[in-house]
Design an enzyme around this catalytic site. Structure first.
Site, PDB file in Angstrom:
ATOM      1  CE  LYS A  43      -2.551  -2.174   3.558  1.00  0.00           C
ATOM      2  NZ  LYS A  43      -3.030  -2.155   4.918  1.00  0.00           N
ATOM      3  CG  ASP A 103      15.522  -1.160   3.581  1.00  0.00           C
ATOM      4  OD1 ASP A 103      15.636   0.008   4.248  1.00  0.00           O
ATOM      5  OD2 ASP A 103      15.837  -2.081   3.767  1.00  0.00           O
TER       6      ASP A 103
END
Ligand code: XMP
Ligand code: MG
Length: 177
Positions: A43, A103
């Site tokens: 999301k 990341d």
């Protein structure tokens, strides 16, 4: 509720808006004369996705995927479960993946391999944020909003325990809050 929990604003909503408009113009130039399937990763990417799509002046189809990474803690394992796949076929299509933050890069690396195996015509990645220090593979985004240091950030779609996605700015969470 929010004041005190966000330690420091890292990127303001005005800085985000300026950068998103730049990215939209660049993507529009790069894909001129082509259609584009823009795939948002749920999301976290939703706020960025909705602003970015509206700054792209091309014939665009929208689709979404939801993925989760197996493994303990906050570190991505690279083993990805697809919770929601594309509604559209992507065979022979120019696809742009829109992600909130990179990341380790392992989630996106997996997703890229998965979509390439479905015979897309081309595949590029646009991320809002990138923490290059944290990379565990050689994934490089084709378009990136901002490179940031290794800190946990929230706002503009990014969450902590599902909260803070609706903050208009991007901030660093106060670890004591
Ligand atoms: P990898 O390691 O596979 O993971 O590149 C990317 C996903 O990790 C989440 N992530 C964050 N979410 N604030 C967040 O709200 C952060 O600072 C952060 N760092 C990584 C995010 O879901 C991203 O898609
Ligand atoms: Mg995410």
């Amino acid at each position: 509720m929010v004041k005190g929990k966000v330690e420091q604003i890292l990127i303001t909503k005005d800085e985000i808006a300026t950068r998103v408009a730049e990215l939209g113009r660049k993507i529009t130039e790069d894909y001129r004369g082509r259609d584009l399937l823009i795939v948002g990763i749920l999301k976290g990417a939703i706020v960025f996705y909705s602003d970015l799509c509206r700054s792209i002046d091309l014939p665009v189809k929208m689709d979404f995927m939801s993925v989760s990474s197996y493994g303990a803690g906050t570190v991505s394992s690279g083993i990805v479960k697809i919770n929601k796949d594309l509604d559209h076929s992507c065979e022979g299509v120019d696809v742009l993946i829109v992600e909130d933050i990179i990341d380790s890069g392992l989630t996106l690396q997996y997703l890229k391999e998965y979509l390439i195996s479905r015979q897309v015509r081309s595949l590029k990645v646009c991320c809002l944020l990138d923490k290059p220090e944290r990379r565990k593979c050689d994934l490089v985004p084709d378009y990136c909003g901002f490179q940031i240091p290794d800190a946990f950030v929230v706002g503009y779609g990014l969450d902590y325990a599902e909260y803070f996605r609706n903050l208009p700015d991007i901030g660093i969470l106060n670890p004591d809050a």
